[in-house]
Design an enzyme around this catalytic site. Structure first.
Site, PDB file in Angstrom:
ATOM      1  N   CYS A 118      19.505 -19.531   6.624  1.00  8.09           N
ATOM      2  CA  CYS A 118      20.513 -18.489   6.835  1.00  8.09           C
ATOM      3  C   CYS A 118      21.226 -18.707   8.165  1.00  8.09           C
ATOM      4  O   CYS A 118      22.460 -18.595   8.251  1.00  8.09           O
ATOM      5  CB  CYS A 118      19.846 -17.111   6.806  1.00  8.09           C
ATOM      6  N   CYS A 119      20.448 -19.016   9.227  1.00  3.42           N
ATOM      7  CA  CYS A 119      21.052 -19.285  10.529  1.00  3.42           C
ATOM      8  C   CYS A 119      21.955 -20.515  10.475  1.00  3.42           C
ATOM      9  O   CYS A 119      22.988 -20.566  11.144  1.00  3.42           O
ATOM     10  CB  CYS A 119      19.959 -19.488  11.587  1.00  3.42           C
ATOM     11  N   CYS A 201      21.886 -10.611  14.771  1.00  2.00           N
ATOM     12  CA  CYS A 201      22.210  -9.951  13.508  1.00  2.00           C
ATOM     13  C   CYS A 201      21.365  -8.687  13.356  1.00  2.00           C
ATOM     14  O   CYS A 201      20.197  -8.649  13.762  1.00  2.00           O
ATOM     15  CB  CYS A 201      21.957 -10.891  12.339  1.00  2.00           C
ATOM     16  N   CYS A 204      17.885  -8.813  11.738  1.00  2.00           N
ATOM     17  CA  CYS A 204      16.954  -9.728  12.398  1.00  2.00           C
ATOM     18  C   CYS A 204      16.653  -9.350  13.840  1.00  2.00           C
ATOM     19  O   CYS A 204      16.045 -10.132  14.576  1.00  2.00           O
ATOM     20  CB  CYS A 204      17.503 -11.151  12.362  1.00  2.00           C
ATOM     21  N   CYS A 228      17.731 -19.635  16.790  1.00  2.00           N
ATOM     22  CA  CYS A 228      18.420 -19.830  15.520  1.00  2.00           C
ATOM     23  C   CYS A 228      18.818 -21.286  15.316  1.00  2.00           C
ATOM     24  O   CYS A 228      19.205 -21.674  14.220  1.00  2.00           O
ATOM     25  CB  CYS A 228      19.651 -18.937  15.438  1.00  2.00           C
TER      26      CYS A 228
END
Length: 253
Positions: A118-119, A201, A204, A228
């Site tokens: 995702c990162c 985010c 997170c 990240c």
């Protein structure tokens, strides 16, 4: 050549203040200096210097699509305060769509692999686009933010992106950052007053409690180096087991 060039940057700016170093770099590398603004406290210190002095440094930010409302509020406040614009980079919609189809909207809670993926999509790929053509990348890293970040120096060569990094606040303390912000009356994210020293985010990031380090609120559900990947490159590897069991977070109404 790399070491000599780094040595040149260090020796040429040795007697300059960190703000004068910004100005020197903008003259030495015209049109090739950029600053990645994440809207944290450190980033706001650097942004204030750039905007206040009207330095010809390209400022950009990465909007992952999952930021806090308070972060978007600060973006608008910065535009109004400094009467300036900055570039905004987003992840590619097809990449996000594919990720969600495969892992779900919040699939990053499932495993370290999913979170790093995702990162990669929401941060690293947009960063690569943002850094295209740059020779100097300015960041707001500080050594005391984490053990991993304690490895960095003021000037470094980043092999992955093929450019130099300048970390002007690398040796600053948290107290020095707060003092600058107060002295210059720099706007900051409202979440800082609610126990969020590091803000990423929304899904997170959580507030930290007494005794935790600055980045313990990032990806709190996993045991990792709390990065990240934006500041990782092939010359600085961090060992991390991607098979570490992750506790699934179940949110109840």
């Amino acid at each position: 050549m790399e070491s000599h060039s780094i040595d040149y940057l260090r020796t040429s700016t040795a007697d300059l203040s960190w703000e004068d170093r910004l100005e020197w770099l903008s003259r030495e590398f015209p049109g090739k200096v950029c600053f990645s603004l994440g809207f944290g406290k450190e980033g706001m210190v650097i942004a204030d210097a750039i905007f206040r002095k009207n330095l010809p440094i390209r400022v950009f930010t990465i909007d992952t699509g999952r930021l806090f409302p308070e972060t978007y509020e600060l973006m608008d406040l910065v535009r109004a305060r400094y009467k300036t614009q900055f570039e905004v980079y987003f992840p590619e919609s097809r990449d996000v769509e594919q990720y969600v189809r495969q892992h779900g909207v919040n699939g990053f809670y499932e495993s370290v692999e999913n979170r790093l993926s995702c990162c990669e999509i929401r941060k690293k790929r947009p960063l690569k686009r943002a850094l295209e053509g740059a020779e100097i990348w300015i960041t707001g890293l500080r050594k005391t933010q984490s053990d991993f970040r304690s490895q960095f120096e003021e000037f470094e060569w980043n092999e992955y992106h093929g450019l130099f990094k300048f970390n002007p606040l690398i040796n600053w303390s948290k107290e020095e950052v707060d003092e600058y912000l107060e002295t210059h009356r720099v706007p900051t994210n409202r979440l800082h007053k609610s126990g969020f020293p590091s803000i990423g985010c929304a899904p997170c990031t959580r507030a930290i409690v007494k005794g935790e380090s600055e980045r313990d609120g990032r990806w709190w559900w996993e045991t990792s180096h709390k990065e990240c990947g934006l500041h990782l490159d092939i010359t600085r590897e961090v060992k991390q087991s991607t098979s570490t069991p992750i506790t699934r977070i179940v949110k109840t109404a």
